[in-house]
Design an enzyme around this catalytic site. Sequence first.
Site, PDB file in Angstrom:
ATOM      1  N   HIS A  48      -2.852   6.812   3.686  1.00  0.00           N
ATOM      2  CA  HIS A  48      -3.345   5.567   3.103  1.00  0.00           C
ATOM      3  C   HIS A  48      -4.670   5.218   3.779  1.00  0.00           C
ATOM      4  O   HIS A  48      -4.789   5.289   5.004  1.00  0.00           O
ATOM      5  CB  HIS A  48      -2.307   4.459   3.301  1.00  0.00           C
ATOM      6  CG  HIS A  48      -2.834   3.103   2.968  1.00  0.00           C
ATOM      7  ND1 HIS A  48      -3.544   2.848   1.815  1.00  0.00           N
ATOM      8  CD2 HIS A  48      -2.771   1.922   3.643  1.00  0.00           C
ATOM      9  CE1 HIS A  48      -3.887   1.567   1.798  1.00  0.00           C
ATOM     10  NE2 HIS A  48      -3.434   0.986   2.887  1.00  0.00           N
ATOM     11  N   CYS A 100       0.812  -1.217   0.000  1.00  0.00           N
ATOM     12  CA  CYS A 100       0.000   0.000   0.000  1.00  0.00           C
ATOM     13  C   CYS A 100       0.846   1.267   0.000  1.00  0.00           C
ATOM     14  O   CYS A 100       0.309   2.365  -0.156  1.00  0.00           O
ATOM     15  CB  CYS A 100      -0.941  -0.001   1.190  1.00  0.00           C
ATOM     16  SG  CYS A 100      -1.922  -1.495   1.298  1.00  0.00           S
ATOM     17  N   ASN A 152     -10.012  -0.317   1.496  1.00  0.00           N
ATOM     18  CA  ASN A 152      -8.566  -0.206   1.308  1.00  0.00           C
ATOM     19  C   ASN A 152      -8.230  -0.680  -0.110  1.00  0.00           C
ATOM     20  O   ASN A 152      -8.311  -1.871  -0.398  1.00  0.00           O
ATOM     21  CB  ASN A 152      -7.868  -1.069   2.373  1.00  0.00           C
ATOM     22  CG  ASN A 152      -6.360  -1.068   2.237  1.00  0.00           C
ATOM     23  OD1 ASN A 152      -5.815  -0.599   1.249  1.00  0.00           O
ATOM     24  ND2 ASN A 152      -5.686  -1.608   3.237  1.00  0.00           N
TER      25      ASN A 152
HETATM   26  O1  UT7 Z   1      -2.954  -1.611   3.916  1.00  0.00           O
HETATM   27  C1  UT7 Z   1      -2.496  -2.340   5.006  1.00  0.00           C
HETATM   28  C2  UT7 Z   1      -3.468  -3.416   5.199  1.00  0.00           C
HETATM   29  N1  UT7 Z   1      -3.906  -3.770   6.457  1.00  0.00           N
HETATM   30  C3  UT7 Z   1      -4.336  -2.981   7.450  1.00  0.00           C
HETATM   31  O2  UT7 Z   1      -4.241  -1.797   7.451  1.00  0.00           O
HETATM   32  C4  UT7 Z   1      -4.970  -3.686   8.583  1.00  0.00           C
HETATM   33  C5  UT7 Z   1      -4.683  -3.054   9.915  1.00  0.00           C
HETATM   34  N2  UT7 Z   1      -5.502  -3.704  10.930  1.00  0.00           N
HETATM   35  C6  UT7 Z   1      -6.793  -3.392  11.115  1.00  0.00           C
HETATM   36  O3  UT7 Z   1      -7.349  -2.531  10.442  1.00  0.00           O
HETATM   37  C7  UT7 Z   1      -7.529  -4.097  12.222  1.00  0.00           C
HETATM   38  O4  UT7 Z   1      -6.604  -4.839  12.988  1.00  0.00           O
HETATM   39  C8  UT7 Z   1      -8.654  -5.039  11.701  1.00  0.00           C
HETATM   40  C9  UT7 Z   1      -9.796  -4.210  11.121  1.00  0.00           C
HETATM   41  C10 UT7 Z   1      -8.118  -5.985  10.651  1.00  0.00           C
HETATM   42  C11 UT7 Z   1      -9.207  -5.854  12.855  1.00  0.00           C
HETATM   43  O5  UT7 Z   1      -9.720  -4.994  13.862  1.00  0.00           O
HETATM   44  P1  UT7 Z   1      -9.361  -5.263  15.386  1.00  0.00           P
HETATM   45  O6  UT7 Z   1     -10.076  -4.243  16.177  1.00  0.00           O
HETATM   46  O7  UT7 Z   1      -7.863  -5.325  15.474  1.00  0.00           O
HETATM   47  O8  UT7 Z   1     -10.046  -6.653  15.628  1.00  0.00           O
HETATM   48  P2  UT7 Z   1      -9.397  -8.026  16.065  1.00  0.00           P
HETATM   49  O9  UT7 Z   1      -8.599  -8.614  14.938  1.00  0.00           O
HETATM   50  O10 UT7 Z   1      -8.709  -7.840  17.389  1.00  0.00           O
HETATM   51  O11 UT7 Z   1     -10.685  -8.898  16.271  1.00  0.00           O
HETATM   52  C12 UT7 Z   1     -11.656  -8.583  17.282  1.00  0.00           C
HETATM   53  C13 UT7 Z   1     -12.792  -9.562  17.156  1.00  0.00           C
HETATM   54  C14 UT7 Z   1     -12.330 -11.011  17.057  1.00  0.00           C
HETATM   55  O12 UT7 Z   1     -13.275 -11.795  17.763  1.00  0.00           O
HETATM   56  P3  UT7 Z   1     -12.940 -12.323  19.253  1.00  0.00           P
HETATM   57  O13 UT7 Z   1     -11.706 -13.143  19.111  1.00  0.00           O
HETATM   58  O14 UT7 Z   1     -12.753 -11.071  20.064  1.00  0.00           O
HETATM   59  O15 UT7 Z   1     -14.163 -13.094  19.589  1.00  0.00           O
HETATM   60  C15 UT7 Z   1     -12.442 -11.329  15.592  1.00  0.00           C
HETATM   61  O16 UT7 Z   1     -12.687 -12.693  15.337  1.00  0.00           O
HETATM   62  O17 UT7 Z   1     -13.520  -9.300  15.960  1.00  0.00           O
HETATM   63  C16 UT7 Z   1     -13.644 -10.508  15.205  1.00  0.00           C
HETATM   64  N3  UT7 Z   1     -13.679 -10.180  13.779  1.00  0.00           N
HETATM   65  C17 UT7 Z   1     -14.821  -9.912  13.141  1.00  0.00           C
HETATM   66  N4  UT7 Z   1     -16.098  -9.905  13.545  1.00  0.00           N
HETATM   67  C18 UT7 Z   1     -17.048  -9.591  12.637  1.00  0.00           C
HETATM   68  C19 UT7 Z   1     -12.644 -10.032  12.930  1.00  0.00           C
HETATM   69  N5  UT7 Z   1     -13.096  -9.691  11.712  1.00  0.00           N
HETATM   70  C20 UT7 Z   1     -14.445  -9.614  11.811  1.00  0.00           C
HETATM   71  C21 UT7 Z   1     -15.478  -9.297  10.918  1.00  0.00           C
HETATM   72  N6  UT7 Z   1     -16.755  -9.301  11.356  1.00  0.00           N
HETATM   73  N7  UT7 Z   1     -15.224  -8.985   9.626  1.00  0.00           N
END
Ligand code: UT7
Length: 334
Positions: A257, A118, A287
């Site tokens: 970004h 990115c 994104n």
């Molecule tokens: O261009 C570079 C590309 N990447 C990025 O910029 C990504 C950077 N990271 C992020 O934007 C965030 O880390 C995410 C949006 C990917 C994830 O958000 P988060 O607040 O860090 O969530 P998490 O991964 O800690 O997950 C929290 C909960 C989990 O459930 P439990 O374990 O707490 O029960 C996940 O399983 O949210 C769950 N989860 C979802 N729930 C519903 C993860 N994805 C989803 C989803 N829908 N799509």
Amino acid sequence: MIHGKARNVIITGTGHAVPTRVLSNFDLEKMVDTSDEWIRTRTGILRRRVADEHTATSDLAAEAGRLALKDAGVSPEELDLIIVATITPDMLFPSTSCLVQKNLEAWGAACYDLSAGCSGLIYGLDMAVHSIASGAYQRALVIGADCISKVLNFQDRSTCVLFGDGAGACLLEAADQAGVLASRLGADGRGWDKLLLRGGGSRHPASPATLAAGWHYIEMCGNDVFKFAVRIMVEASLQVLADAGLQPEDIDLFIPHQANIRIIESAAQRLNLTEDQVYVNLDEYGNTSAASIGIALDEAVRSGRIKGGDRVLLVGFGAGLTWGAMIIEWVEKA
Ligand code: UT7
């Protein structure tokens, strides 16, 4: 004039292209265990554009490039360099930039792709700036383009809700005016496994086993990328501001970004930027990887959000891990 630069370089044209098909959070609710509420509150994304089966990265890249050329009033024959930043090339080789050259009929241009995730558009802009500043090239077309939907596992809710497809392009030329004031790139290969597509290369050539393992899809450690992004966006911005002898309050528009609204807000807050200094369009596109900053820049210029004399700060981060930041003093077209 930036470090080591013999001539000033300005952006004389911008363009972007996105597919027409819209995939909303509600559409995704029907495909995977997620909700509009989760996606909206955790990322800020409402919908994204997704390419159909006939459209590949070079198609969007060429369209964005054509619009940037038109905007600049430059014909394809006048180009002597095309750089396409992408992590979803049409194929492993030839380069997507050669396919764009063919599409545009820009027969005088040297072409190469670069892979910086990115951060790709800023990497491409930096390379073009130095190529033109040295006197070696006159006019470069830099395109950030990705069709990430083609490498998404639509059963993996942790990645499939985040990305969209698109392309953003900039035409760069030598000039007397200020233009690009400062530019910084960086990378930390120790983070190579935080965001990757494992299969299909020389490490793990495509095979029934790589397919069965899902190694043709994006893998990401979301939390690690999040923490890295928040830190590096601020560090890279402060570095490039110091290079240009500027303070955050001197910036008219900050174009980060577009990955996650929480990352953008956190960086903006740490840089003491006000809401109206920050450009956000990830609600509409998600994104779009290497395209995101280019799409935002083109929208901001065309909507009048950027005017002559404005100072624009671009900052990106991505797979590699990589990052880049650039400050441009915008020059209005004559
Ligand atoms: O261009 C570079 C590309 N990447 C990025 O910029 C990504 C950077 N990271 C992020 O934007 C965030 O880390 C995410 C949006 C990917 C994830 O958000 P988060 O607040 O860090 O969530 P998490 O991964 O800690 O997950 C929290 C909960 C989990 O459930 P439990 O374990 O707490 O029960 C996940 O399983 O949210 C769950 N989860 C979802 N729930 C519903 C993860 N994805 C989803 C989803 N829908 N799509």
